[in-house]
Every structure is written in structure tokens, then in C-alpha cells.
Motif scaffolding. Structure first.
Motif, PDB file in Angstrom:
ATOM      1  N   ARG A 143      -8.576   4.111   2.422  1.00  7.01           N
ATOM      2  CA  ARG A 143      -7.499   4.814   1.750  1.00  7.01           C
ATOM      3  C   ARG A 143      -7.734   5.303   0.291  1.00  7.01           C
ATOM      4  O   ARG A 143      -7.536   6.524  -0.114  1.00  7.01           O
ATOM      5  N   PRO A 150       0.750  -1.043  -0.002  1.00 15.16           N
ATOM      6  CA  PRO A 150       0.090   0.033   0.102  1.00 15.16           C
ATOM      7  C   PRO A 150       0.750   1.062   0.106  1.00 15.16           C
ATOM      8  O   PRO A 150       0.520   2.317  -0.592  1.00 15.16           O
ATOM      9  N   LEU A 179      -5.957  -0.281  -3.249  1.00 21.10           N
ATOM     10  CA  LEU A 179      -6.041   0.089  -1.835  1.00 21.10           C
ATOM     11  C   LEU A 179      -7.240  -0.213  -0.943  1.00 21.10           C
ATOM     12  O   LEU A 179      -8.092  -0.684  -1.831  1.00 21.10           O
ATOM     13  N   CYS A 185       1.832   2.213  -3.414  1.00 19.66           N
ATOM     14  CA  CYS A 185       0.657   2.755  -4.356  1.00 19.66           C
ATOM     15  C   CYS A 185       0.281   4.246  -3.847  1.00 19.66           C
ATOM     16  O   CYS A 185      -0.019   4.892  -4.597  1.00 19.66           O
TER      17      CYS A 185
END
Length: 407
Positions: free
Chosen positions: A134, A89, A130, A92
Motif C-alpha cells: 500500500r 490503514p 501502511l 492513513c
């Protein structure tokens, strides 16, 4: 770009693991189809920036455009080529922030550029990779950045701003749909694999229950009968010794008692195998040969050639039982002959032969009990079930039993 479902994958059986891997592979293929779209956005942004004012260059605001354009396009190109992974994550989130930030700054420096294209890619990837919370935060940040660039005069009016906001929302909804479709497909594959596992476990439980019932019947009938016969044979042997019976009769009773003892042990092992206990294997072949040599006074030797290797349980048991049947027949019909047991590990098969070779040509005494032929028939059926072959018959020097199973 790679999609990931929320939360860790559960521990799975081999079937479940294969189903999960297949579902993820299909989702990965669908995601890779988006890479040409990202390359198209890279080309569109670069081309538009070249014809916008100010153009990229090496001095002043032209240098600023060049740096901002590079900061925007390089992450996009890395993701489109697969060099920037989205497994974590943090990676990203960093990608979304870099692309959106440089795109908004480029929109401010080049008022007629379209920062919505790089930012839309950030929104799409955020909702694909995600968690929902998020991804919503990234989407709100992108929408806020678009509104902010409108306030500084980077857009051509409110209508243009609303179109860009709507475009980002449509991409977010598309990403949510793609992700839900992939997760639904994965859950369906997992449920199907779990159903197959449950059916297999149910079938195994039913088979085990049936084997347990058969084992109990064998124990109640065969094992108890052999136990009673063993007691009677011991009594007969004591009576023969007491009445000074002939040596031939006492030897016959001793051999019969040994055979009963062997049969009782085999019956107990068969009951244990039906109950799922450990079955005999070729590892115990030397012990089996030695037992026939000592207890039944059989002239037998064992030879093992080739590199030993583990065999499937069914094939291993078939060879052991075949050797046991052949040695029993040798003890019954070929007394006085020399028996050779040869276990050969070939490149493509494992071969076990039991050969009875008689040195003299004197006629042999008839066996005390005539066989039914069911033992050899059962041996052939057992080997056919494991994909092997079994044959038995006379040859020039005696009798040969040959058993073969594939690797």
C-alpha cells in the motif's frame, strides 16, 4: 503519528507483553519527534502560499486558493497535533489522498507553490504506517501527481521536478529504515523475553524433577516406614486389649497410634506438595484445630480476628505448618493446659499465635518422646524464607508461639 508492524501481535506471557509494550513505546517516542517537522511544513506551506500569486482571499481564484490551502493544511495540523490517529490503514490512506490531492490542486492554482512538501509528508507516513504494497501504491500516486503538475506548468522546469521526486524517494527510504529499525528492536526485545521465559521454564522443570525425586525418596522411606509402624501399633493395641493391659498403657498406645496416623497423613501431603499438588492453607486451619481436639484430646480453641484476605502461597503454607508444629508440641508437652490459636489479620501483617495456658501449677508428666528442637528451628527458617518472623518461649502464664508474615 504511530508506527505499526505488519500483522497482529502474538499472544505473549507477561514478560513478553511488557517487552512488546516497551518496544512500541520507544517507537512511539521516535515517531512523535517527527511532529515538529510536520508543523514546520505546515508553516512553510502557509507562508509560501501567502506570498505566492494568486494569494489567499475570499473571492474568485483567491477563494479557491484559500479552500485548497485549508484542505491541505488542516489534515497536516491534525496529524501533527495527534488529533488524527493512524491506527487504521483506512485513516492513513484517506489522509495521504487528501493531503496529496489538495497539494497538487493548490500547485495548479498557484503555479509557484511547492506541492512536494505536503506530498512528502504523505509519502513518509505511508511508509511508516501502511504495508509495503500500500505504501508503494501511495508513493507511485504521489510521484504521478508531481509529474502531472509539471505537465500543466506548475513547476519551474525538469530540474525542479527531478529534485522534488528525489526528495520524496529519500523520505520513503528514511521511513523504511526507521520502520525496520523499530521492528528489529521489537524482535530483539521479544527474543530476549522468550529466552528468559525459556530459562525460567527450564529451571522450573529441573526443580520439579528434583522435587519429584525427593518425593519418591520420602515415599519409599518415610511413608512406608510409618505405614509399617502403624500396622505394628494396631497389633500392639489388639494385644493390650487381649491381655487386659492397664488403662494407662492402652491410652498411651491409642495416642501413639493416632500420632502415627497423623504423621502418615502429613508425609503423604508433603509428598503431594513436592509433586506440585495442592498444599494445605489457612482455609484448613479450623479443620486442623478440630483434628487435634478430637484425635489427640487437646483442649484447644480457634479465634480469627480482622478482615480475612488471601495471602501468598508460601506465606500461607508457612502459617499453616507453623500452627501444626505448635499444636503438635502442645499435645506433646502441655497436656492438661488450655491452648488458644489466634489468627489476626492486621493492616500490615498477618499474625498467628498459639498460647498454652495452664490453670493449675501441678508438675506435668514428662513427654513419652523427647523433642530434638529441630521443629522450632525449621519453623523459624521457613518464616525467614518468606520475609516473616517466628518466635517461641515461656511467659508468665505458659508458653507462646508467635508467627508473623507481611501482607
Amino acid at each position: 503519528m504511530t508506527e505499526f508492524a505488519d500483522g497482529p501481535a502474538p499472544e505473549a506471557s507477561p514478560r513478553l507483553a511488557a517487552a512488546l509494550a516497551g518496544a512500541r513505546a520507544r517507537r512511539e517516542r521516535r515517531t512523535r519527534r517527527l511532529r515538529p517537522v510536520v508543523w514546520g511544513i505546515v508553516a512553510a506551506v502557509a507562508l509560501q502560499s501567502v506570498f505566492a500569486d494568486p494569494t489567499p482571499g475570499t473571492h474568485g481564484e483567491h477563494l479557491a486558493v484559500t479552500l485548497l490551502l485549508a484542505g491541505c493544511l488542516l489534515p497536516l495540523a491534525a496529524v501533527a497535533s495527534g488529533l488524527w490517529g493512524m491506527a487504521r490503514p483506512a485513516a492513513c490512506i484517506l489522509f495521504c489522498l487528501l493531503v496529496s490531492g489538495f497539494a497538487f490542486a493548490l500547485g495548479v492554482v498557484q503555479p509557484h507553490s511547492t506541492p512536494v512538501l505536503p506530498s512528502s509528508v504523505a509519502v513518509l507516513i505511508a511508509f511508516l504506517v501502511l504495508s509495503r504494497r500500500r505504501a508503494v501504491a501511495i508513493g507511485c500516486a504521489v510521484l504521478g501527481g508531481l509529474v502531472l503538475t509539471e505537465l500543466v506548468g506548475a513547476h519551474d522546469g525538469v530540474v525542479d521536478l527531478l529534485g522534488q521526486l528525489l526528495f520524496c524517494l529519500v523520505l520513503a527510504m528514511m521511513a523504511i529504515s526507521m520502520r525496520q529499525a523499530g521492528e528489529s528492536e521489537e524482535r530483539a526485545a521479544l527474543l530476549l523475553a522468550q529466552l528468559e521465559d525459556a530459562r525460567e521454564a527450564e529451571a522450573e522443570a529441573a526443580a520439579l524433577a528434583e522435587r519429584t525425586r525427593i518425593a519418591q525418596d520420602l515415599h519409599d522411606v518415610l511413608a512406608q516406614t510409618l505405614s509399617g509402624l502403624s500396622v505394628q501399633m494396631q497389633a500392639a493395641r489388639r494385644m493390650a486389649r487381649r491381655d487386659n493391659a492397664g488403662e494407662e498403657l492402652r491410652d498411651l498406645l491409642d495416642r501413639a497410634g493416632t500420632l502415627v496416623k497423623e504423621g502418615l497423613g502429613d508425609a503423604r501431603r508433603a509428598v503431594g506438595a513436592l509433586r506440585g499438588q495442592q498444599t494445605p492453607s489457612l482455609d484448613r486451619l479450623p479443620e486442623l484445630v478440630e483434628r487435634y481436639r478430637m484425635d489427640l484430646e487437646l483442649d484447644v480453641t480457634l479465634s480469627v480476628t480482622g478482615a480475612t484476605r488471601p495471602l501468598p502461597a508460601d506465606a500461607d503454607l508457612a502459617l499453616y505448618r507453623g500452627a501444626q508444629e505448635a499444636l503438635t508440641n502442645a499435645a506433646r508437652y502441655a497436656r492438661g493446659a488450655h491452648t488458644t490459636v489466634t489468627l489476626h489479620y492486621d493492616a500490615g501483617s498477618t499474625v498467628l499465635t498459639v498460647e498454652d495456658r495452664r490453670t493449675d501449677r501441678a508438675p506435668t508428666a514428662p513427654p513419652p518422646i523427647e523433642g530434638s528442637g529441630l521443629g522450632l528451628r525449621g519453623m523459624r527458617e521457613r518464616f525467614e524464607a518468606v520475609g516473616g518472623t517466628a518466635s517461641a518461649g515461656p511467659d508468665e502464664a505458659g508458653w507462646t508461639v508467635r508467627m508473623e508474615v507481611p501482607v
